[in-house]
Design an enzyme around this catalytic site. Sequence first.
Site, PDB file in Angstrom:
ATOM      1  CB  SER A 141      -0.888   0.023   1.245  1.00  0.00           C
ATOM      2  OG  SER A 141      -1.609   1.230   1.316  1.00  0.00           O
ATOM      3  CE1 TYR A 154      -4.091  -2.289   5.080  1.00  0.00           C
ATOM      4  CE2 TYR A 154      -3.547   0.008   4.632  1.00  0.00           C
ATOM      5  CZ  TYR A 154      -3.874  -1.256   4.179  1.00  0.00           C
ATOM      6  OH  TYR A 154      -3.973  -1.499   2.822  1.00  0.00           O
TER       7      TYR A 154
HETATM    8  N1  LIG Z   1      -8.807  -0.917  -1.609  1.00  0.00           N
HETATM    9  C1  LIG Z   1      -7.771  -0.101  -1.402  1.00  0.00           C
HETATM   10  O1  LIG Z   1      -7.882   1.133  -1.447  1.00  0.00           O
HETATM   11  C2  LIG Z   1      -6.408  -0.692  -1.147  1.00  0.00           C
HETATM   12  C3  LIG Z   1      -5.305   0.156  -1.221  1.00  0.00           C
HETATM   13  C4  LIG Z   1      -4.036  -0.349  -0.990  1.00  0.00           C
HETATM   14  C5  LIG Z   1      -3.876  -1.687  -0.696  1.00  0.00           C
HETATM   15  N2  LIG Z   1      -4.961  -2.501  -0.624  1.00  0.00           N
HETATM   16  C6  LIG Z   1      -4.723  -3.906  -0.282  1.00  0.00           C
HETATM   17  O2  LIG Z   1      -5.300  -4.730  -1.270  1.00  0.00           O
HETATM   18  C7  LIG Z   1      -5.639  -5.991  -0.695  1.00  0.00           C
HETATM   19  C8  LIG Z   1      -7.049  -6.367  -1.132  1.00  0.00           C
HETATM   20  O3  LIG Z   1      -7.953  -5.367  -0.707  1.00  0.00           O
HETATM   21  P1  LIG Z   1      -9.323  -5.043  -1.463  1.00  0.00           P
HETATM   22  O4  LIG Z   1      -9.487  -3.586  -1.420  1.00  0.00           O
HETATM   23  O5  LIG Z   1      -9.405  -5.778  -2.750  1.00  0.00           O
HETATM   24  O6  LIG Z   1     -10.361  -5.643  -0.392  1.00  0.00           O
HETATM   25  P2  LIG Z   1     -11.636  -6.585  -0.507  1.00  0.00           P
HETATM   26  O7  LIG Z   1     -12.410  -6.327  -1.747  1.00  0.00           O
HETATM   27  O8  LIG Z   1     -12.313  -6.455   0.800  1.00  0.00           O
HETATM   28  O9  LIG Z   1     -11.000  -8.047  -0.645  1.00  0.00           O
HETATM   29  C9  LIG Z   1     -10.268  -8.607   0.389  1.00  0.00           C
HETATM   30  C10 LIG Z   1     -10.103 -10.083   0.080  1.00  0.00           C
HETATM   31  O10 LIG Z   1      -9.243 -10.668   1.073  1.00  0.00           O
HETATM   32  C11 LIG Z   1      -9.933 -11.765   1.677  1.00  0.00           C
HETATM   33  N3  LIG Z   1      -9.423 -11.926   3.034  1.00  0.00           N
HETATM   34  C12 LIG Z   1      -9.506 -11.074   4.083  1.00  0.00           C
HETATM   35  N4  LIG Z   1      -8.920 -11.582   5.163  1.00  0.00           N
HETATM   36  C13 LIG Z   1      -8.434 -12.805   4.786  1.00  0.00           C
HETATM   37  C14 LIG Z   1      -7.743 -13.815   5.461  1.00  0.00           C
HETATM   38  N5  LIG Z   1      -7.430 -13.710   6.744  1.00  0.00           N
HETATM   39  N6  LIG Z   1      -7.395 -14.928   4.781  1.00  0.00           N
HETATM   40  C15 LIG Z   1      -7.719 -15.084   3.470  1.00  0.00           C
HETATM   41  N7  LIG Z   1      -8.394 -14.142   2.780  1.00  0.00           N
HETATM   42  C16 LIG Z   1      -8.748 -13.024   3.444  1.00  0.00           C
HETATM   43  C17 LIG Z   1     -11.403 -11.377   1.560  1.00  0.00           C
HETATM   44  O11 LIG Z   1     -12.279 -12.479   1.687  1.00  0.00           O
HETATM   45  P3  LIG Z   1     -12.857 -12.944   3.128  1.00  0.00           P
HETATM   46  O12 LIG Z   1     -13.203 -11.700   3.906  1.00  0.00           O
HETATM   47  O13 LIG Z   1     -13.988 -13.811   2.809  1.00  0.00           O
HETATM   48  O14 LIG Z   1     -11.737 -13.704   3.756  1.00  0.00           O
HETATM   49  C18 LIG Z   1     -11.417 -10.829   0.141  1.00  0.00           C
HETATM   50  O15 LIG Z   1     -11.396 -11.888  -0.789  1.00  0.00           O
HETATM   51  C19 LIG Z   1      -5.440  -5.839   0.816  1.00  0.00           C
HETATM   52  O16 LIG Z   1      -4.211  -6.421   1.192  1.00  0.00           O
HETATM   53  C20 LIG Z   1      -5.377  -4.334   1.016  1.00  0.00           C
HETATM   54  O17 LIG Z   1      -4.591  -3.970   2.127  1.00  0.00           O
HETATM   55  C21 LIG Z   1      -6.229  -2.039  -0.837  1.00  0.00           C
END
Ligand SMILES: NC(=O)c1ccc[n+]([C@@H]2O[C@H](COP(=O)([O-])OP(=O)(O)OC[C@H]3O[C@@H](n4cnc5c(N)ncnc54)[C@H](OP(=O)(O)O)[C@@H]3O)[C@@H](O)[C@H]2O)c1
Length: 244
Positions: A141, A154
């Site tokens: 991130s 985080y």
């Molecule tokens: N969205 C943003 O603005 C942003 C920015 C920078 C970085 N990121 C990073 O991108 C990644 C994905 O985020 P996203 O925005 O795509 O979120 P999202 O749509 O909420 O997806 C998160 C995914 O991770 C899974 N997950 C969560 N906890 C888990 C665990 N303990 N074990 C296995 N799977 C798990 C969730 O499924 P379940 O809940 O069913 O497990 C879901 O499939 C994260 O690492 C986040 O920090 C996001």
Amino acid sequence: MDLTGKVAIVTGSSSGIGQAIAETLTARGVRVVVNSSKSKEKGKAVADSLEGAVYFHGSVTDDNFGTDIVQLAIEKYGRLDILVNNAGTTRVIAHSDLQAATTEIWREIFDVNVFGTWSLIRAAQEALEAGPGGQILNITSLAGIRQTGSSIPYATSKAALNHLTKLLAASLAPKVRVNAVAPGLVDTPWTKDWDDVRNAYSKTAPLQRSATTKDVADSALQLIENPYLTGTILCLDGGMSLKR
Ligand SMILES: NC(=O)c1ccc[n+]([C@@H]2O[C@H](COP(=O)([O-])OP(=O)(O)OC[C@H]3O[C@@H](n4cnc5c(N)ncnc54)[C@H](OP(=O)(O)O)[C@@H]3O)[C@@H](O)[C@H]2O)c1
């Protein structure tokens, strides 16, 4: 690089960025192990929609998660080429509110983002080193680079993953390449209620918008496909880091 026939694990791929990466890799001929911990039906549906994919239900914090998901990849496909560490968690806490960021919350976030990732990398090392061109891609991130993000625990966990990316790139070369995409704000279910943040991002970022999951998946693919990249942290933020 021709990715046809390669095998990838994408953690947290029932939704958002992980789902987009799983879809993008499948379109390049990669067979993907889709994963999620809570959204089992959604994860299965994503796997069913992708040619050659399989679903693995479990949390990256589970004791045997790493050995079990790697075993599934080896039993089903006979190989593992690409590990995408995307699963993550956060708590929204103002950076000035130190009292709200308890040690319990630090542990909860580090358990998933850092220790879960580390355990899986350890479990996957042998399989990644066995084939030609094994690689690890971490989704970190902008919060791990700049003074921003949903909370200090985080942001610190993502800074740890950025540094881990560089340390492993040095220690696992030349057999395994290790890179990261560090996105700013991305439109996903995670950020669906963050309209204030999105509006502020659009006003401040030079490219005047938040990222789509396709932006992130395209960057992931660039890192995966370029055989001369390792230790790269691709800051995908629409120019936001120029401003802070
Ligand atoms: N969205 C943003 O603005 C942003 C920015 C920078 C970085 N990121 C990073 O991108 C990644 C994905 O985020 P996203 O925005 O795509 O979120 P999202 O749509 O909420 O997806 C998160 C995914 O991770 C899974 N997950 C969560 N906890 C888990 C665990 N303990 N074990 C296995 N799977 C798990 C969730 O499924 P379940 O809940 O069913 O497990 C879901 O499939 C994260 O690492 C986040 O920090 C996001």
